[in-house]
Design a protein around this motif. Structure first.
Motif, PDB file in Angstrom:
ATOM      1  N   SER A  15       0.901  -1.219  -0.080  1.00  0.00           N
ATOM      2  CA  SER A  15       0.034   0.055  -0.117  1.00  0.00           C
ATOM      3  C   SER A  15       0.839   1.454   0.003  1.00  0.00           C
ATOM      4  N   PRO A  16       0.389   2.249  -0.586  1.00  0.00           N
ATOM      5  CA  PRO A  16       1.228   3.517  -0.746  1.00  0.00           C
ATOM      6  C   PRO A  16       1.386   4.311   0.866  1.00  0.00           C
ATOM      7  N   THR A  17       2.249   5.010   0.996  1.00  0.00           N
ATOM      8  CA  THR A  17       2.349   5.878   2.021  1.00  0.00           C
ATOM      9  C   THR A  17       2.798   7.166   1.784  1.00  0.00           C
ATOM     10  N   SER A  18       3.042   7.958   2.741  1.00  0.00           N
ATOM     11  CA  SER A  18       3.010   9.712   2.535  1.00  0.00           C
ATOM     12  C   SER A  18       3.606  10.207   3.782  1.00  0.00           C
ATOM     13  N   SER A  19       4.155  11.165   3.579  1.00  0.00           N
ATOM     14  CA  SER A  19       4.768  12.161   4.415  1.00  0.00           C
ATOM     15  C   SER A  19       4.116  13.469   4.072  1.00  0.00           C
ATOM     16  N   LEU A  20       3.906  14.354   4.945  1.00  0.00           N
ATOM     17  CA  LEU A  20       3.222  15.729   5.016  1.00  0.00           C
ATOM     18  C   LEU A  20       4.112  16.696   5.970  1.00  0.00           C
ATOM     19  N   SER A  21       4.608  17.735   5.239  1.00  0.00           N
ATOM     20  CA  SER A  21       5.113  18.762   5.923  1.00  0.00           C
ATOM     21  C   SER A  21       4.281  20.064   5.666  1.00  0.00           C
ATOM     22  N   LEU A  22       3.651  20.646   6.498  1.00  0.00           N
ATOM     23  CA  LEU A  22       2.904  21.992   6.273  1.00  0.00           C
ATOM     24  C   LEU A  22       3.457  22.882   7.148  1.00  0.00           C
ATOM     25  N   LEU A  23       4.203  23.831   6.892  1.00  0.00           N
ATOM     26  CA  LEU A  23       4.790  24.878   7.836  1.00  0.00           C
ATOM     27  C   LEU A  23       5.751  24.396   8.924  1.00  0.00           C
ATOM     28  N   ARG A  24       6.260  23.103   8.912  1.00  0.00           N
ATOM     29  CA  ARG A  24       6.918  22.503  10.124  1.00  0.00           C
ATOM     30  C   ARG A  24       8.065  21.654   9.143  1.00  0.00           C
ATOM     31  N   ALA A  25       8.802  21.023  10.005  1.00  0.00           N
ATOM     32  CA  ALA A  25       9.748  20.043   9.536  1.00  0.00           C
ATOM     33  C   ALA A  25       9.268  18.852   9.801  1.00  0.00           C
ATOM     34  N   THR A  26       9.617  17.799   8.988  1.00  0.00           N
ATOM     35  CA  THR A  26       9.156  16.292   8.991  1.00  0.00           C
ATOM     36  C   THR A  26      10.542  15.525   8.771  1.00  0.00           C
ATOM     37  N   VAL A  27      10.733  14.761   9.625  1.00  0.00           N
ATOM     38  CA  VAL A  27      11.842  13.637   9.447  1.00  0.00           C
ATOM     39  C   VAL A  27      11.512  12.276   9.603  1.00  0.00           C
ATOM     40  N   ARG A  28      11.940  11.601   8.633  1.00  0.00           N
ATOM     41  CA  ARG A  28      11.625   9.956   8.735  1.00  0.00           C
ATOM     42  C   ARG A  28      12.908   9.505   8.479  1.00  0.00           C
ATOM     43  N   ALA A  58       5.242  18.749   0.735  1.00  0.00           N
ATOM     44  CA  ALA A  58       5.935  19.629   1.623  1.00  0.00           C
ATOM     45  C   ALA A  58       5.623  21.168   1.361  1.00  0.00           C
ATOM     46  N   PHE A  59       5.051  21.982   2.161  1.00  0.00           N
ATOM     47  CA  PHE A  59       4.454  23.294   1.686  1.00  0.00           C
ATOM     48  C   PHE A  59       4.964  24.136   2.886  1.00  0.00           C
ATOM     49  N   MET A  60       5.897  25.196   2.587  1.00  0.00           N
ATOM     50  CA  MET A  60       6.230  26.213   3.509  1.00  0.00           C
ATOM     51  C   MET A  60       7.122  25.397   4.664  1.00  0.00           C
ATOM     52  N   GLY A  61       7.728  24.498   4.266  1.00  0.00           N
ATOM     53  CA  GLY A  61       8.594  23.722   5.428  1.00  0.00           C
ATOM     54  C   GLY A  61       9.482  22.805   4.890  1.00  0.00           C
ATOM     55  N   GLY A  62       9.874  21.693   5.575  1.00  0.00           N
ATOM     56  CA  GLY A  62      10.858  20.963   5.121  1.00  0.00           C
ATOM     57  C   GLY A  62      10.609  19.412   5.453  1.00  0.00           C
ATOM     58  N   ALA A  63      11.237  18.539   4.564  1.00  0.00           N
ATOM     59  CA  ALA A  63      11.039  17.249   4.941  1.00  0.00           C
ATOM     60  C   ALA A  63      12.376  16.569   4.610  1.00  0.00           C
ATOM     61  N   GLU A  64      12.733  15.643   5.378  1.00  0.00           N
ATOM     62  CA  GLU A  64      13.976  14.730   5.361  1.00  0.00           C
ATOM     63  C   GLU A  64      13.633  13.345   5.142  1.00  0.00           C
ATOM     64  N   LEU A  65      14.036  12.521   4.337  1.00  0.00           N
ATOM     65  CA  LEU A  65      13.716  11.031   4.175  1.00  0.00           C
ATOM     66  C   LEU A  65      15.010  10.509   4.202  1.00  0.00           C
ATOM     67  N   ASP A  66      15.406   9.634   5.483  1.00  0.00           N
ATOM     68  CA  ASP A  66      16.502   9.094   5.333  1.00  0.00           C
ATOM     69  C   ASP A  66      16.018   7.602   5.028  1.00  0.00           C
ATOM     70  N   LEU A  67      16.535   7.147   3.989  1.00  0.00           N
ATOM     71  CA  LEU A  67      16.318   5.638   3.535  1.00  0.00           C
ATOM     72  C   LEU A  67      17.328   4.524   3.679  1.00  0.00           C
ATOM     73  N   ARG A  68      18.328   4.881   4.347  1.00  0.00           N
ATOM     74  CA  ARG A  68      19.720   4.060   4.747  1.00  0.00           C
ATOM     75  C   ARG A  68      19.269   3.048   5.495  1.00  0.00           C
ATOM     76  N   ARG A  69      18.207   2.794   6.306  1.00  0.00           N
ATOM     77  CA  ARG A  69      17.917   1.804   6.889  1.00  0.00           C
ATOM     78  C   ARG A  69      16.489   1.454   6.770  1.00  0.00           C
ATOM     79  N   ALA A  70      15.485   2.254   5.795  1.00  0.00           N
ATOM     80  CA  ALA A  70      14.464   1.830   5.405  1.00  0.00           C
ATOM     81  C   ALA A  70      14.505   0.586   4.620  1.00  0.00           C
ATOM     82  N   ARG A  71      13.211  -0.140   4.707  1.00  0.00           N
ATOM     83  CA  ARG A  71      13.000  -1.361   3.732  1.00  0.00           C
ATOM     84  C   ARG A  71      12.446  -0.975   2.623  1.00  0.00           C
ATOM     85  N   LEU A  72      13.048  -0.671   1.472  1.00  0.00           N
ATOM     86  CA  LEU A  72      12.703  -0.506   0.283  1.00  0.00           C
ATOM     87  C   LEU A  72      11.830  -1.736  -0.602  1.00  0.00           C
ATOM     88  N   ASP A  73      11.028  -1.316  -1.421  1.00  0.00           N
ATOM     89  CA  ASP A  73      10.342  -2.504  -1.828  1.00  0.00           C
ATOM     90  C   ASP A  73      11.295  -3.055  -2.697  1.00  0.00           C
TER      91      ASP A  73
END
Length: 192
Positions: free
Chosen positions: A72-85, A99-114
């Motif tokens: 199933s698809p997943t998502s990250s949302l960053s509205l006026l703030r920072a989101t870190v995964r 990401a709207f007027m904020g920031g996001a960091e997705l660190d995939l180094r230990r993520a389980r990619l499909d």
């Protein structure tokens, strides 16, 4: 004459069909469903396949395990703030970042990619998004920037390729913002 020999076997194999079959075999070797020797034999069959029927015969038994609910698809949302995964997480085959007027960091180094590949769709509006990959990930980036930037700064994989090497496709748009893909050494595991 050789064209008629394969004419009854079905449509010809496309590069995309061959790449998908190769990913299935590599995934099966990576998770132990096939031995490396069996994987090499399947890859040789994929390389030699002319018709889709010949190609399907190489991977037919590997396609069923994908229906595990993990797709199933997943998502990250960053509205006026920072989101870190970061850490251990599963973006699934498709992950969307807004990401709207904020920031996001997705660190995939230990993520389980499909195992069959992960697509990340990024929409950065007056925002910055950084995607961090490990040394073995094969990255394809084709997003667009409008008064912003969309850059793949990861370079080619720095670790030797293996059957487990995951692939990542990053796409989307950056409007008055920026999206960067960077490669870093593996993230250390947390202390036990």
């Amino acid at each position: 004459m050789s064209g008629s020999d394969h004419g009854d076997a079905g449509p010809r194999v496309s590069d995309e069909d061959r790449a998908r079959a190769t990913r299935l075999v590599r995934s099966a070797v990576g998770d132990g469903r096939l031995t490396p020797a069996q994987g090499d034999g399947r890859l040789a069959g994929i390389a030699a396949a002319v018709s889709r029927d010949e190609l399907r015969a190489c991977v037919r038994d590997l396609e069923a395990p994908t229906a595990t609910g993990a797709g199933s698809p997943t998502s990250s949302l960053s509205l006026l703030r920072a989101t870190v995964r970061r850490g251990e997480w599963a973006p699934g085959p498709e992950h969307t970042v807004l990401a709207f007027m904020g920031g996001a960091e997705l660190d995939l180094r230990r993520a389980r990619l499909d195992p069959s590949g992960t697509t990340i769709r990024v929409y950065a509006i007056m925002a910055g998004v950084v995607i961090i990959v490990g040394p073995e990930v094969d990255v394809r980036c084709d997003g667009r920037g409008a008064m912003g930037g969309f850059a793949d700064l990861s370079g080619p994989p720095t670790a030797p390729s293996s059957f487990r090497a995951p692939s990542l496709h990053v796409t989307g748009a950056a409007i008055w913002g920026g999206v960067e893909v960077r490669r870093r050494d593996p993230e250390p595991a947390p202390p036990a």
